[in-house]
Motif scaffolding. Structure first.
Motif, PDB file in Angstrom:
ATOM      1  N   GLU A  46       0.843  -1.196   0.000  1.00 46.45           N
ATOM      2  CA  GLU A  46       0.000   0.000   0.000  1.00 46.45           C
ATOM      3  C   GLU A  46       0.876   1.243   0.000  1.00 46.45           C
ATOM      4  O   GLU A  46       1.699   1.443   0.899  1.00 46.45           O
ATOM      5  N   TRP A  47       0.690   2.093  -0.987  1.00 47.09           N
ATOM      6  CA  TRP A  47       1.401   3.366  -1.042  1.00 47.09           C
ATOM      7  C   TRP A  47       0.923   4.262   0.089  1.00 47.09           C
ATOM      8  O   TRP A  47      -0.273   4.329   0.383  1.00 47.09           O
ATOM      9  N   VAL A  48       1.868   4.983   0.729  1.00 46.82           N
ATOM     10  CA  VAL A  48       1.542   5.808   1.888  1.00 46.82           C
ATOM     11  C   VAL A  48       1.672   7.301   1.582  1.00 46.82           C
ATOM     12  O   VAL A  48       0.771   8.085   1.908  1.00 46.82           O
ATOM     13  N   ALA A  49       2.802   7.704   0.976  1.00 47.43           N
ATOM     14  CA  ALA A  49       3.027   9.134   0.780  1.00 47.43           C
ATOM     15  C   ALA A  49       4.158   9.355  -0.216  1.00 47.43           C
ATOM     16  O   ALA A  49       4.983   8.466  -0.451  1.00 47.43           O
ATOM     17  N   VAL A  50       4.176  10.575  -0.790  1.00 44.76           N
ATOM     18  CA  VAL A  50       5.256  10.983  -1.693  1.00 44.76           C
ATOM     19  C   VAL A  50       5.601  12.436  -1.411  1.00 44.76           C
ATOM     20  O   VAL A  50       4.733  13.223  -1.008  1.00 44.76           O
ATOM     21  N   ILE A  51       6.871  12.793  -1.615  1.00 48.13           N
ATOM     22  CA  ILE A  51       7.336  14.159  -1.431  1.00 48.13           C
ATOM     23  C   ILE A  51       8.242  14.530  -2.599  1.00 48.13           C
ATOM     24  O   ILE A  51       9.020  13.709  -3.082  1.00 48.13           O
ATOM     25  N   SER A  52       8.116  15.759  -3.063  1.00 50.34           N
ATOM     26  CA  SER A  52       8.940  16.222  -4.178  1.00 50.34           C
ATOM     27  C   SER A  52      10.389  16.426  -3.749  1.00 50.34           C
ATOM     28  O   SER A  52      10.709  16.405  -2.558  1.00 50.34           O
ATOM     29  N   TYR A  53      11.269  16.651  -4.730  1.00 48.83           N
ATOM     30  CA  TYR A  53      12.697  16.722  -4.479  1.00 48.83           C
ATOM     31  C   TYR A  53      13.071  17.785  -3.434  1.00 48.83           C
ATOM     32  O   TYR A  53      14.009  17.603  -2.669  1.00 48.83           O
ATOM     33  N   ASP A  54      12.299  18.863  -3.401  1.00 52.74           N
ATOM     34  CA  ASP A  54      12.623  19.971  -2.497  1.00 52.74           C
ATOM     35  C   ASP A  54      11.688  20.053  -1.290  1.00 52.74           C
ATOM     36  O   ASP A  54      11.771  20.993  -0.494  1.00 52.74           O
ATOM     37  N   GLY A  55      10.790  19.094  -1.176  1.00 53.54           N
ATOM     38  CA  GLY A  55       9.854  19.100  -0.054  1.00 53.54           C
ATOM     39  C   GLY A  55       8.666  20.026  -0.254  1.00 53.54           C
ATOM     40  O   GLY A  55       7.814  20.129   0.627  1.00 53.54           O
ATOM     41  N   GLY A  56       8.589  20.682  -1.401  1.00 54.10           N
ATOM     42  CA  GLY A  56       7.538  21.656  -1.623  1.00 54.10           C
ATOM     43  C   GLY A  56       6.169  21.070  -1.898  1.00 54.10           C
ATOM     44  O   GLY A  56       5.154  21.745  -1.724  1.00 54.10           O
ATOM     45  N   ASN A  57       6.130  19.843  -2.343  1.00 55.97           N
ATOM     46  CA  ASN A  57       4.858  19.171  -2.621  1.00 55.97           C
ATOM     47  C   ASN A  57       4.832  17.810  -1.935  1.00 55.97           C
ATOM     48  O   ASN A  57       5.803  17.050  -2.001  1.00 55.97           O
ATOM     49  N   LYS A  58       3.700  17.532  -1.291  1.00 56.17           N
ATOM     50  CA  LYS A  58       3.542  16.266  -0.572  1.00 56.17           C
ATOM     51  C   LYS A  58       2.124  15.748  -0.796  1.00 56.17           C
ATOM     52  O   LYS A  58       1.178  16.543  -0.865  1.00 56.17           O
TER      53      LYS A  58
END
Lengths: 121, 106
Positions: A46-58
């Motif tokens: 189960e996928w939980v979360a993702v964050i962009s390279y700079d942390g700006g998008n989650k």
């Protein structure tokens, strides 16, 4: 070689908190988005979360939204998952996985070895 | 969410056999599909990406095909070290979702 090592798992009571870490090496963490994925015998992967390279998008899965928060510290080559208000159904092996792009995309390639979280009274 | 239906859930085969696993998506995902191999106690390992591209270092006996909603994963000549559980996963949109897995036994 490309490697991610998760840590921070353990046994915790329902309602308590835990923070997982994922230490990356062998590649430049700061150019990759990063994911957390969990696995249980009953529900599978189960996928939980993702964050962009700079942390700006989650983005977080609906099942953890409002309780879990993904974050990163590129200066430390480390990804985090802050887990609050833990429930028994959060019991799983938690993996970090490298995203295939810097922006938030669903693609992932290399996975860490996983850390086990058990929520039980 | 896109649902991934994988079959069979388990498969018994012999060394040298040709093994085929199928994965069906509930919506068109173009070719945004990964296949993973997972051995007990280990993390999933990416074998195939973009439905048919072999990840670097993966033996050529592994292959993938398909697009849209129907996909196939094949091991041309099964080896003892291929005993594992195999998963498909789409990455067309968030959230990425996984098939329930195919446990391969000899």
């Amino acid at each position: 070689q490309v490697q991610m090592v998760e840590s921070g798992g353990g046994v915790v009571q329902p309602g308590r908190s835990l923070r997982l870490s994922c230490a990356a090496s062998g590649f430049t963490l700061s150019v990759h988005s990063m994911h957390w994925v969990r696995q249980t015998p009953g529900k599978g992967l189960e996928w939980v979360a993702v964050i962009s390279y700079d942390g700006g998008n989650k983005y977080h899965a609906d099942s953890v939204k409002g309780r879990f928060t993904i974050s990163r510290d590129n200066s430390k080559n480390t990804l985090y998952l802050e887990m609050n208000r833990l429930r028994p159904d959060d019991t799983a092996v938690y993996y970090c996985a490298r995203g295939t792009s810097g922006i938030v995309t669903p693609g992932m390639d290399v996975w860490g070895q996983g850390t086990t979280v058990a929520v039980s009274s | 969410d896109i649902e991934m239906t994988q079959s069979p859930s388990s498969l018994s085969a012999s060394v040298g056999d040709r093994v085929t696993i199928t994965c069906r998506a509930s919506h068109d995902i173009s070719n945004y599909l990964n296949w993973y191999q997972q051995k007990p106690g280990k993390a999933p390992k990416l074998l195939i990406y973009d439905a048919s591209n072999l990840e670097t270092g993966v033996p050529s006996r592994f292959s993938g095909s398909g697009s849209g909603t129907d996909f196939t994963f094949t091991i041309i000549s099964l080896q003892p070290e291929d005993i594992a559980t195999y998963y498909c996963q789409h990455y067309d949109s968030l959230p990425p979702t996984f098939g329930q897995g195919t446990k391969l036994e000899i």
